[in-house]
Design an enzyme around this catalytic site. Sequence first.
Site, PDB file in Angstrom:
ATOM      1  N   CYS A   7      34.578  27.165  34.596  1.00 53.71           N
ATOM      2  CA  CYS A   7      34.338  25.740  34.387  1.00 53.71           C
ATOM      3  C   CYS A   7      32.981  25.518  33.714  1.00 53.71           C
ATOM      4  O   CYS A   7      32.829  25.818  32.540  1.00 53.71           O
ATOM      5  CB  CYS A   7      34.498  24.976  35.699  1.00 53.71           C
ATOM      6  SG  CYS A   7      34.632  23.187  35.465  1.00 53.71           S
ATOM      7  N   GLU A  32      39.633  30.422  41.583  1.00 57.51           N
ATOM      8  CA  GLU A  32      39.329  30.679  42.999  1.00 57.51           C
ATOM      9  C   GLU A  32      40.088  29.760  43.953  1.00 57.51           C
ATOM     10  O   GLU A  32      40.129  30.024  45.158  1.00 57.51           O
ATOM     11  CB  GLU A  32      37.815  30.571  43.245  1.00 57.51           C
ATOM     12  CG  GLU A  32      37.241  29.172  43.163  1.00 57.51           C
ATOM     13  CD  GLU A  32      36.886  28.680  41.761  1.00 57.51           C
ATOM     14  OE1 GLU A  32      36.140  27.687  41.663  1.00 57.51           O
ATOM     15  OE2 GLU A  32      37.353  29.267  40.770  1.00 57.51           O
ATOM     16  N   HIS A  62      39.816  26.706  37.497  1.00 54.42           N
ATOM     17  CA  HIS A  62      39.237  27.324  38.695  1.00 54.42           C
ATOM     18  C   HIS A  62      40.209  28.354  39.285  1.00 54.42           C
ATOM     19  O   HIS A  62      41.108  27.988  40.051  1.00 54.42           O
ATOM     20  CB  HIS A  62      38.918  26.256  39.745  1.00 54.42           C
ATOM     21  CG  HIS A  62      37.745  25.418  39.383  1.00 54.42           C
ATOM     22  ND1 HIS A  62      36.455  25.785  39.680  1.00 54.42           N
ATOM     23  CD2 HIS A  62      37.671  24.245  38.711  1.00 54.42           C
ATOM     24  CE1 HIS A  62      35.620  24.861  39.221  1.00 54.42           C
ATOM     25  NE2 HIS A  62      36.332  23.924  38.629  1.00 54.42           N
TER      26      HIS A  62
END
Length: 189
Positions: free
Chosen positions: A80, A168, A166
């Site tokens: 990001c 994660e 993202h």
Amino acid sequence: MVVGILDFGGQYNHLILRRVTELGFRGGFLSPDEPLDKVKQLFDCLIISGGPWNIPEDLPRTGNAINYILEFPGPVLGICLGHQLMAYAYGGELVRDLPEFGGVRVYVDREDTILRGVPREFVAWESHNISVARQPRGFEVIAHSDTVPVEAMVNEGISRFGVQFHPEVRHTEYGLVIMKNFLELCQHA
């Protein structure tokens, strides 16, 4: 091997560390104000995380992040804001676009080291106001979406990787695969 996670105070930073440890690797946070020499001694690779700022106007708030991206000897993954900083550092073009927050369909242009084992299309979680409109010279676009032309980019020659989304968060399909691919690269660097 130890993974340094640059902590800009973004909402998902602790998730990055959790995913790194869940995948069987050691990680630790670092502040954007740490001297580069210390960072080189402590970590084998870096993840430049997301955060609440916009580039270029908030660039002073990112501390030594540009130096880490340009001068760290090991692999670096930008997520990001980290992706945007990487593009900016190497001369790519950023654009302020309509904010995106939520699921976005990502199309894989080339399955490379970080996208190995990921299907041609997947849904990823996004949270941004700025995106990369044109990759830096020497980087290849490896994924795009309907609204963002550079969802993922790579310069394998210098071990630099960036993703707008993202990986994660659990809402990103195959996010753990992408993170594992990067961490395995770190292990072999």
